[in-house]
Scaffold this active site. Structure first.
Site, PDB file in Angstrom:
ATOM      1  N   GLN A  97      -4.452  -1.412   9.580  1.00 43.99           N
ATOM      2  CA  GLN A  97      -4.402  -2.747   8.999  1.00 43.99           C
ATOM      3  C   GLN A  97      -4.994  -3.778   9.967  1.00 43.99           C
ATOM      4  O   GLN A  97      -4.612  -3.831  11.135  1.00 43.99           O
ATOM      5  CB  GLN A  97      -2.939  -3.118   8.659  1.00 43.99           C
ATOM      6  CG  GLN A  97      -2.790  -4.429   7.938  1.00 43.99           C
ATOM      7  CD  GLN A  97      -3.446  -4.452   6.561  1.00 43.99           C
ATOM      8  OE1 GLN A  97      -3.300  -3.524   5.779  1.00 43.99           O
ATOM      9  NE2 GLN A  97      -4.194  -5.511   6.267  1.00 43.99           N
ATOM     10  N   LYS A 130       0.836  -1.205   0.000  1.00 45.55           N
ATOM     11  CA  LYS A 130       0.000   0.000   0.000  1.00 45.55           C
ATOM     12  C   LYS A 130       0.870   1.255   0.000  1.00 45.55           C
ATOM     13  O   LYS A 130       0.624   2.199  -0.739  1.00 45.55           O
ATOM     14  CB  LYS A 130      -0.955  -0.021   1.202  1.00 45.55           C
ATOM     15  CG  LYS A 130      -2.069  -1.059   1.034  1.00 45.55           C
ATOM     16  CD  LYS A 130      -2.846  -1.313   2.308  1.00 45.55           C
ATOM     17  CE  LYS A 130      -3.837  -2.466   2.100  1.00 45.55           C
ATOM     18  NZ  LYS A 130      -4.520  -2.884   3.329  1.00 45.55           N
ATOM     19  N   ASP A 141     -10.790   3.210   4.024  1.00 43.55           N
ATOM     20  CA  ASP A 141     -11.086   1.775   3.906  1.00 43.55           C
ATOM     21  C   ASP A 141     -12.593   1.551   3.789  1.00 43.55           C
ATOM     22  O   ASP A 141     -13.041   0.474   3.394  1.00 43.55           O
ATOM     23  CB  ASP A 141     -10.559   1.027   5.145  1.00 43.55           C
ATOM     24  CG  ASP A 141      -9.401   0.097   4.813  1.00 43.55           C
ATOM     25  OD1 ASP A 141      -9.168  -0.157   3.621  1.00 43.55           O
ATOM     26  OD2 ASP A 141      -8.742  -0.363   5.760  1.00 43.55           O
TER      27      ASP A 141
END
Ligand code: NAP
Length: 284
Positions: A97, A53, A120
């Site tokens: 994460q 990412k 997200d």
């Protein structure tokens, strides 16, 4: 019949080039888009994901900050970091994460992220916005699947029957809502579905998001259907594979996504798109 491939690598390259151009324009106006990636603990898969990412951000000209913490970090300390990132004007997107260590309540952490920075799309405000058709950040994986459908000319799905296999909060459920918003007739299947093949054989679009190999085999697919494989599994040789029996299903389907090189790269591309949009909104 041999299905045409929906090439997630090529499509994500195209999207990332668009992000790069828009990011450069925003940077020139004094707002370099910024993403903070927070990793707690040393889960090897998570380490690979966050590295990818951050690398994708750099390549697209986005500013990124990787914050790595020991697995012993307390929930309170993590929440304090989220607060600080919420207030940081150089950061437009915050990604924590998952999974988090067991002593940290992941949902509580996600809810602490400002919805304006929830790139997200996991915050309950983002889920609610999707539910009622308001603008908001869409979860990256199903969003990427929708972009793949668009890329093959399937934007308005009126008259199409879409079957989603899987009902997780991060893939299956938002996928079903996005398909519904695109006017498809949607069936959601899961481990309690009695006869999966009964539904998939009728589907014009099948999205498999289960996490088990060979959930979808050739006999379960209508000729010409579009098959999108979200799954990430390992085959007997240890190679990455999806939920779909690719070799068999490609002989029946009209379109199919490969694993690797399908949904995976699209997920990262949509994270960049969401981060860019967060920065554009912040600077508007
Ligand atoms: P998850 O939370 O484990 O959900 C799996 C879903 O599959 C559940 O809804 C489960 O039903 C259903 N299921 C299990 N066995 C089934 C069966 N035999 N028939 C029908 N449905 C069944 O997984 P997830 O987080 O959604 O992820 C799914 C897969 O996508 C995983 O392989 C994951 O690694 C992959 N993934 C890939 C990306 C990417 O970027 N490519 C991103 C996210 C996830 P119940 O609800 O009844 O238990």
């Amino acid at each position: 019949m041999t299905a045409q491939l929906i090439d997630g690598n090529a499509l994500s390259r195209q999207l990332r080039a668009e992000v790069k151009a828009r990011a450069a324009a925003l940077t020139a106006r004094g707002t370099p888009p910024g993403l903070a990636v927070v990793l707690v603990g040393d889960n090897p898969a998570s380490q690979v994901y966050v590295r990818n990412k951050v690398k994708a951000c750099e390549e697209a000209g986005l500013h990124s900050v990787l914050e790595k913490y020991d697995a012993t970090l307390t929930e309170a300390a993590l929440l304090a970091r989220i607060d600080a990132l919420n207030a940081d004007r150089s950061i437009h997107g915050i990604l924590v994460q998952l999974p988090l260590p067991a002593h940290i309540d992941a949902q509580k952490v996600i809810e602490a992220i400002s919805p304006a920075k929830d790139v997200d799309g996991f915050h309950v405000a983002s889920a609610g916005a999707l539910m009622v058709g308001q603008p908001g950040f869409r979860p990256c994986t199903p969003y990427g699947c929708m972009k793949m459908l668009e890329a093959i000319g399937m934007k308005d799905l009126r008259g199409k029957h879409a079957v989603v296999i899987g009902r997780s909060n991060i893939v299956g459920k938002p996928m079903a809502l996005m398909l519904l918003a695109a006017n498809a007739t949607v069936t959601v299947c899961h481990s309690g579905t009695a006869d999966l093949a009964h539904f998939t054989r009728d589907a014009d679009i099948v999205v498999a998001a289960v996490g088990k190999r060979n959930v979808l085999t050739a006999g379960m697919v209508k000729p010409g259907a579009v098959v999108i494989d979200v799954g990430m599994n390992r085959d007997d040789a240890g190679k990455l594979c999806g939920d779909v029996d690719f070799a068999g299903v490609k002989e029946v389907a009209g379109w199919i996504t490969p694993v690797p090189g399908g949904v995976g790269p699209m997920t990262i591309a949509m994270l960049l798109v969401n981060t860019l949009e967060a920065a554009e909104r912040a600077s508007a």
